[in-house]
Design an enzyme around this catalytic site. Structure first.
Site, short mmCIF file in Angstrom:
data_model
loop_
_atom_site.label_atom_id
_atom_site.label_comp_id
_atom_site.label_asym_id
_atom_site.label_seq_id
_atom_site.Cartn_x
_atom_site.Cartn_y
_atom_site.Cartn_z
CD GLU A 273 32.88 -38.86 -33.66
OE1 GLU A 273 33.77 -38.45 -33.29
OE2 GLU A 273 31.49 -38.71 -33.22
CG ASP B 98 36.22 -39.95 -31.37
OD1 ASP B 98 37.06 -40.38 -30.33
OD2 ASP B 98 35.43 -39.29 -30.89
CG HIS C 100 36.94 -34.20 -24.95
ND1 HIS C 100 36.69 -35.23 -25.08
CD2 HIS C 100 36.34 -33.48 -26.18
CE1 HIS C 100 36.45 -35.72 -26.42
NE2 HIS C 100 36.05 -34.56 -26.94
NE ARG D 85 29.66 -33.73 -30.39
CZ ARG D 85 30.89 -34.08 -30.36
NH1 ARG D 85 31.72 -34.66 -31.09
NH2 ARG D 85 31.45 -33.82 -29.12
#
Ligand code: PEP
Ligand code: MG
Length: 574
Positions: free
Chosen positions: A433, A457, A191, A334
């Site tokens: 994912e 992912d 991230h 999300r």
């Protein structure tokens, strides 16, 4: 000694600047019995004053450079330093037990931390434990005469070199001064790397030993296109990279001409090229790069950049701000994806051996339903201000999707009862994912409004290769035919049911993957804002029919990433 170190280019660009080393300082000390208590108390008092002065300075700098919200965490630290109970207990140990100041500080701070941490269900107390840990470090450094690195106070151009940067460290970096960062740990889809791309800061990750190979203030070159760091640049290397950097800037200017262009293939097929964002501040880059919408708003950063769970109202304001800023364009929000490499200072997650396979995202939301509902209510309230789509992360089973939708329905019900308005046109979709969801995409497609394929992912789970681990990064293969077949199946399944499908993993902006994805009929490509114009330019040179043939061939004929890449290159050269 080698002059060049290589790693994984995580956010492209070139930078030349002195090193700012962000490594844990050595705060080891000797536990001693002291004779002169008075002198030890004076040492403690000087250290407390010094720590206070440092914190006040940091607080002020953080407030002007990063914003008031980021600065407030330092208020909490100042409060600890003024806490009479905390200081009295340290003084008592010095006076009664004749312990030196370092040992007394350690003992008292550790006791406070343990007490607060034991209150597992109280996020406020968890947060206090984190504050005391920080204050203990600063006070210890002052006692030992060690300087602590503090990224929030950087006020000149630097390249940050660190062993690791957490997403919250990255959030503290001021783009104006941090020209690049280099870390020992991490992969292209960790991230921090993703944030570097949205902040448009060049970054290289996964260079083992880099923090020991450089010294504070040393001038280095970061070539985040190749993924290399030049440690002792010669005059001619400096010149070469200054030229490369100028060329890069020129190319960017050229691309700017496409800001208001439509996203069309050479034969006129229209696509959506959208942006991924982490905070409302990122919308500026979305607009500057002419995105067709927002394909992924990672709301967990709202939780991470806060000192407590954000209230329904705070969340509502943030979502509304984003929806209004894009002026009617679609925004896929999300629901929060905490866990994995993303933690909250005020929420204790269980210690897990495999956090990416553990308590994360929708799994937490379905467990902590009040927290989830607060987010959903905020989203519903914001929905009247634009074109909102809600997306659930890490869905593995249909039952999880049903549960999440049921809670959304409850939230709607509550708002209706309270006569609070929300839009009745909100699409609800899932991230694909987890391989289980991808394989069952034909069933999911009957129930969702859309899919967004999360390849960051999906690849790590399909290849069993941790996205954070540079040692297995060779297995992180977006072009592997196994991944491409999964992606194709998801796209075909959505289309079979008349649903649209996007991709918000990093693969969507990958210049070698885009031709295949265009050929597979992907409807929406969502990526770091900095990749949008390059992708729009690439798409405008692709013929959708020819890419369809390419997509058929890579999934049917190829047996390795290398073969896929060769085929893509052949088609691009035609
Ligand atoms: C993904 O997994 O591809 C994705 C977009 O989500 P994140 O990177 O936040 O896990
Ligand atoms: Mg993901």
């Amino acid at each position: 000694m080698t002059n060049k170190l290589t790693g994984i280019a995580a956010s492209d660009g070139i930078a030349i600047a002195p090193v700012y080393l962000l490594v844990d300082p050595d705060l080891s000390f000797e536990e001693k019995i002291i004779e002169d208590c008075e002198q030890e108390l004076v040492r403690l008092s000087i250290a407390v004053d010094q720590a206070k002065a440092e914190l006040e300075k940091i607080r002020q700098l953080a407030s002007t450079q990063l914003g008031e919200a980021e600065a407030q965490v330092f208020d909490a630290h100042l409060l600890v330093l003024s806490d009479p109970e905390f200081l009295a207990q340290i003084k008592n140990l010095i006076e009664d037990e004749k312990m030196n100041a370092e040992a007394s500080l350690q003992k008292v701070a550790d006791m406070f931390i343990a007490t607060f941490e034991a209150m597992e269900d109280n996020p406020y107390m968890q947060e206090r434990a984190a504050d005391i840990r920080d204050v203990k470090q600063r006070l210890m450094a002052a006692l030992l005469g060690v300087e602590l690195p503090t990224p929030a106070t950087i006020d000149h151009e630097v390249i940050v070199v660190a062993r690791d940067l957490t997403p919250s460290d990255t959030a503290q970096l001021n783009k104006k001064y941090v020209k690049a960062f280099v870390t020992e740990i991490g992969g292209r889809t960790s991230h921090s790397a993703i944030m570097a791309r949205s902040l448009e800061i060049p970054a290289i990750v996964g260079i083992k030993g880099v923090s020991e190979a450089v010294t504070q203030g040393q001038k280095i070159i970061v070539d985040a296109i190749e993924g290399s760091v030049i440690l002792q640049p010669t005059e001619s290397e400096l010149k070469e990279y200054q030229d490369k950097s100028a060329l890069l800037r020129q190319n960017k200017e050229e691309l700017k001409k496409l800001v208001s262009a439509s996203s069309l293939t050479s034969d006129g097929k229209s696509l959506e090229i959208a942006a991924n964002i982490g905070t409302p501040q990122d919308v500026e880059g979305v607009i500057a790069n002419g995105a067709d919408g927002i394909g992924l708003y990672r709301t967990e950063f709202l939780y991470m950049n806060s000192s407590d769970f954000p209230s329904e109202d705070d969340q509502y304001q943030a979502y509304r701000q984003v929806l209004e800023a894009v002026d009617g364009k679609g925004v896929v929000v999300r629901t929060m994806d905490i866990g994995g490499d993303k933690h909250l200072p005020y929420m204790t997650l269980p210690q897990e051996l495999n956090p990416f396979l553990g308590y994360r995202a929708i799994r937490i939301s379905l467990d902590k339903q009040e927290m989830f509902k607060t987010q959903l209510r905020a989203l519903l309230r914001a929905s009247v201000h634009g074109d909102l789509k809600i997306m659930f992360p890490m869905i593995a089973t249909l039952s999880e999707f049903h549960q999440a939708k049921a809670i959304l329905e409850e939230a709607k019900e509550e708002l209706a009862q309270a006569q609070i308005a929300y839009s009745d046109k909100i699409e609800v979709g899932i991230m694909v994912e987890i391989p289980a969801a991808a394989v069952l995409a034909d069933q999911f497609a009957k129930e969702v409004d859309f899919f967004s394929i999360g390849t960051n992912d999906l690849i790590q789970y399909s290849m069993a290769a941790d996205r954070m681990n540079e040692q297995v990064s060779y297995l992180y293969q977006p072009y592997n035919p196994s991944i491409l077949r999964l992606v194709k199946f998801v796209i075909d399944s959505a289309h079979q049911e008349g649903k649209w499908v996007g991709m918000c993993g990093e693969m969507a902006g990958d210049q070698m993957a885009v031709p295949i994805l265009v050929g597979m009929g992907l409807d929406e490509f969502s990526m770091s804002a900095s990749s949008i114009l390059r992708t729009r330019q690439l798409v405008s040179r692709l013929d959708s029919q020819m890419m369809k043939e390419l997509a058929e061939r890579v999934t049917k004929e190829c047996s390795s990433s290398e073969e896929v890449l060769d085929l893509v290159k052949n088609y691009l050269a035609q």
